[in-house]
Design a protein around this motif. Sequence first.
Motif, PDB file in Angstrom:
ATOM      1  N   LEU A   1      44.726  40.604  14.315  1.00 54.13           N
ATOM      2  CA  LEU A   1      43.433  41.220  14.635  1.00 54.13           C
ATOM      3  C   LEU A   1      43.022  40.786  16.039  1.00 54.13           C
ATOM      4  O   LEU A   1      42.998  39.594  16.345  1.00 54.13           O
ATOM      5  CB  LEU A   1      42.363  40.788  13.637  1.00 54.13           C
ATOM      6  N   LYS A   2      42.683  41.759  16.858  1.00 56.95           N
ATOM      7  CA  LYS A   2      42.273  41.458  18.226  1.00 56.95           C
ATOM      8  C   LYS A   2      40.903  40.792  18.233  1.00 56.95           C
ATOM      9  O   LYS A   2      40.059  41.080  17.389  1.00 56.95           O
ATOM     10  CB  LYS A   2      42.225  42.737  19.047  1.00 56.95           C
ATOM     11  N   GLY A   3      40.706  39.925  19.212  1.00 51.65           N
ATOM     12  CA  GLY A   3      39.425  39.256  19.367  1.00 51.65           C
ATOM     13  C   GLY A   3      38.291  40.248  19.533  1.00 51.65           C
ATOM     14  O   GLY A   3      37.200  40.054  18.988  1.00 51.65           O
ATOM     15  N   ASN A   4      38.543  41.340  20.276  1.00 51.74           N
ATOM     16  CA  ASN A   4      37.504  42.359  20.472  1.00 51.74           C
ATOM     17  C   ASN A   4      37.134  43.036  19.157  1.00 51.74           C
ATOM     18  O   ASN A   4      35.966  43.347  18.923  1.00 51.74           O
ATOM     19  CB  ASN A   4      37.964  43.409  21.483  1.00 51.74           C
ATOM     20  N   GLU A   5      38.132  43.277  18.292  1.00 51.03           N
ATOM     21  CA  GLU A   5      37.862  43.884  16.986  1.00 51.03           C
ATOM     22  C   GLU A   5      36.996  42.959  16.142  1.00 51.03           C
ATOM     23  O   GLU A   5      36.027  43.397  15.510  1.00 51.03           O
ATOM     24  CB  GLU A   5      39.169  44.161  16.236  1.00 51.03           C
ATOM     25  N   LEU A   6      37.360  41.674  16.123  1.00 54.68           N
ATOM     26  CA  LEU A   6      36.581  40.702  15.352  1.00 54.68           C
ATOM     27  C   LEU A   6      35.156  40.596  15.911  1.00 54.68           C
ATOM     28  O   LEU A   6      34.194  40.527  15.150  1.00 54.68           O
ATOM     29  CB  LEU A   6      37.262  39.337  15.365  1.00 54.68           C
TER      30      LEU A   6
ATOM     31  N   ASN B   1      29.529  41.438  15.386  1.00 56.62           N
ATOM     32  CA  ASN B   1      28.388  41.701  16.251  1.00 56.62           C
ATOM     33  C   ASN B   1      28.082  40.511  17.170  1.00 56.62           C
ATOM     34  O   ASN B   1      26.934  40.102  17.334  1.00 56.62           O
ATOM     35  CB  ASN B   1      27.155  42.092  15.429  1.00 56.62           C
ATOM     36  N   VAL B   2      29.170  39.953  17.735  1.00 59.67           N
ATOM     37  CA  VAL B   2      29.050  38.857  18.695  1.00 59.67           C
ATOM     38  C   VAL B   2      30.000  39.148  19.860  1.00 59.67           C
ATOM     39  O   VAL B   2      30.763  40.108  19.818  1.00 59.67           O
ATOM     40  CB  VAL B   2      29.410  37.485  18.057  1.00 59.67           C
TER      41      VAL B   2
ATOM     42  N   SER C   1      50.350  38.089  21.083  1.00 56.17           N
ATOM     43  CA  SER C   1      50.031  39.116  22.075  1.00 56.17           C
ATOM     44  C   SER C   1      49.316  40.302  21.435  1.00 56.17           C
ATOM     45  O   SER C   1      48.681  41.090  22.121  1.00 56.17           O
ATOM     46  CB  SER C   1      51.301  39.588  22.778  1.00 56.17           C
ATOM     47  N   GLN C   2      49.402  40.419  20.095  1.00 56.98           N
ATOM     48  CA  GLN C   2      48.733  41.511  19.402  1.00 56.98           C
ATOM     49  C   GLN C   2      47.370  41.111  18.836  1.00 56.98           C
ATOM     50  O   GLN C   2      46.645  41.958  18.328  1.00 56.98           O
ATOM     51  CB  GLN C   2      49.585  42.032  18.234  1.00 56.98           C
TER      52      GLN C   2
END
Length: 178
Positions: free
Chosen positions: A29-34, A39-40, A63-64
């Motif tokens: 799971l990408k950091g941006n998705e999390l 909502n942070v 890398s993913q």
Amino acid sequence: MKTIRGKRISGDERRKSILTLLEQTPDPLKGNELAEKMNVSRQVIVQDISLLKAEGQPIIATSQGYLLLQKSKQDQITKIVACKHSISETEDELNRIVDCGVTVLNVTVEHPLYGEITRSLMVRNRSDVRHFVENLQKTGASLLSSLTDGVHIHELEASDLEKINHAIRALKKAGYLL
């Protein structure tokens, strides 16, 4: 306190939610998705992941995206292979491995100053390979193997030894094995 979809939660609750999401998916799971789900900001997620790691959670950054390492399945077999190839042959090398039903767990190089450097890859299929290569091109980053004139080690994993042996034969045929 931050919110998840309008609901206020504490940092501890957010980290539990992150851990639950990581447990529920075998894919990174990408950091941006999390960050979007929680909502942070992405930086808050990076800090949360660091805290979870400090608590002993087996989370790795690939890398993913972030991945929770599951306990090794009894039926999985791993093998170490030493390879050498040019940067332009990276995609071919990885595709030859995953096409045999084998996962590339990581890459290791032996650096003359720092010693052994290992980074997680978790490349399982052609989609993962394509994503890895696209990130390589997009970021302009160097492969670890560029530190060692193309020499590197991969840890491979598969459900049976024949799949790994098939991948080794494919690497040997291409001239990538040392």
